[in-house]
Motif scaffolding. Structure first.
Motif, PDB file in Angstrom:
ATOM      1  N   GLY A  35       0.810  -1.211   0.000  1.00  0.00           N
ATOM      2  CA  GLY A  35       0.000   0.000   0.000  1.00  0.00           C
ATOM      3  C   GLY A  35       0.839   1.253   0.000  1.00  0.00           C
ATOM      4  N   GLU A  36       1.954   1.242   0.738  1.00  0.00           N
ATOM      5  CA  GLU A  36       2.845   2.393   0.793  1.00  0.00           C
ATOM      6  C   GLU A  36       3.532   2.610  -0.547  1.00  0.00           C
ATOM      7  N   LEU A  57       2.344   1.737  -3.504  1.00  0.00           N
ATOM      8  CA  LEU A  57       1.348   2.259  -4.446  1.00  0.00           C
ATOM      9  C   LEU A  57       1.085   3.741  -4.204  1.00  0.00           C
ATOM     10  N   SER A  58       1.066   4.140  -2.942  1.00  0.00           N
ATOM     11  CA  SER A  58       0.851   5.548  -2.616  1.00  0.00           C
ATOM     12  C   SER A  58       1.997   6.418  -3.135  1.00  0.00           C
ATOM     13  N   LEU A  59       3.239   5.923  -2.976  1.00  0.00           N
ATOM     14  CA  LEU A  59       4.401   6.654  -3.493  1.00  0.00           C
ATOM     15  C   LEU A  59       4.344   6.787  -5.007  1.00  0.00           C
ATOM     16  N   LEU A 107       1.679   6.700  -6.895  1.00  0.00           N
ATOM     17  CA  LEU A 107       0.604   7.617  -7.266  1.00  0.00           C
ATOM     18  C   LEU A 107       1.044   9.067  -7.108  1.00  0.00           C
ATOM     19  N   GLU A 108       1.706   9.357  -5.989  1.00  0.00           N
ATOM     20  CA  GLU A 108       2.177  10.730  -5.770  1.00  0.00           C
ATOM     21  C   GLU A 108       3.175  11.148  -6.849  1.00  0.00           C
TER      22      GLU A 108
END
Length: 294
Positions: free
Chosen positions: A22-23, A25-27, A29-30
């Motif tokens: 999840g982390e 994927l968040s990176l 996306l950002e």
């Protein structure tokens, strides 16, 4: 956001393999969102590219696309959509992709270093004075892309160069340089990510503006759509209904009289004969708004 070369190290890269999914994927996306922010400073340049492309097509010329690897794929995606979205004949929008069709099934790096291949592809595309060419290279140094740009300019073609590194060779040799400074990738050197995202969105914007300049978009409708399947035939009827403010049956009748061509069908639904509709569009240089407002 990380800056500099597309081969540079992104600050979020270290220890990426150890982080929870999840982390990660968040990176990612950002990083994609940050890549999109690089388009805003290029808006003036993108408008100039759209104007050059529209000018070439309006004058009976061609708008070519060129690139290698991931950048070439972004160019190809936009190029292929022009026929279906705006009704542009494919022979008016040639694509020069390093390695050709074979490279689409198995991409290899060697073809992007081959200047002779670029020259051969340009010869097949038959670009010349009055035409325009959009060339993409994330690094701005790909030999295939540079050869295309240099040889096309020598033929009198207006060249737009899209690159993701400031001061790169492609930007220096292009008539219309477009810098999308996306910087380092989270996966180092993987320009299909941030660089590719920025390129794709920028090309989407340019091609839509070209469609508007040519009169192929009216009130947000694809009025020059090539209706060659059930979905698009239905879309054509809905467009005629909406713009002409007629019933579905009246729209379909109008389309049957124009061979499925949406622009003249809109006018036929408004009371024009097919012949007078075509004459009016020729007078208005393909722009429905000019006729409807008159």
């Amino acid at each position: 956001m990380a800056t500099g070369s597309t081969e540079a190290r992104h600050p979020a890269s270290e220890g990426l393999h150890k982080r929870p999914g999840g982390e990660v994927l968040s990176l990612l996306l950002e990083a994609q969102i940050a890549a999109l922010s690089t388009i805003r400073p290029a808006l003036v340049a993108l408008e100039a590219v759209a104007d050059a492309g529209a000018r070439a097509l309006r004058g009976g010329g061609r708008l070519g696309y060129g690139g290698a690897g991931s950048s070439g794929l972004m160019a190809l995606a936009d190029c292929l959509e022009l026929a279906g979205t705006f009704g542009l004949p494919p022979d008016r929008t040639p694509m020069m992709f390093a390695g050709g069709a074979a490279a689409l099934l198995h991409m290899t790096g060697a073809v992007e270093d081959d200047p002779a291949l670029a020259l051969a592809d340009l010869e097949v595309a038959r670009l010349g004075r009055g035409d325009a060419l959009i060339v993409l290279s994330a690094s701005g140094t790909t030999p295939y892309a540079l050869t295309l740009a240099d040889a096309a300019r020598a033929r009198g073609v207006t060249v737009a160069g899209f690159a993701n590194v400031a001061g790169s060779a492609l930007l220096g040799m292009a008539d219309l340089p477009v810098l999308l400074e996306t910087g380092a990738e989270v996966v180092s050197g993987s320009t299909r990510m941030g660089a590719g995202t920025a390129q794709k969105v920028a090309l989407n914007m340019v091609s839509v503006l070209i469609g508007l300049r040519l009169g192929h978009v009216h009130d947000g409708y694809m009025v020059n759509v090539a209706a060659d399947n059930a979905k698009l035939i239905d879309r054509a009827a809905r467009i005629v209904c909406a713009v002409s403010r007629v019933t579905r049956a009246e729209a379909e009748t109008a389309l049957s009289q124009t061979g499925g061509a949406v622009k003249p069908a809109i006018l036929v639904a408004r009371g024009y004969s097919p012949e007078s509709a075509h004459a009016a569009l020729e007078w208005a240089d393909g722009h429905l708004g000019v006729i409807l407002e008159k």
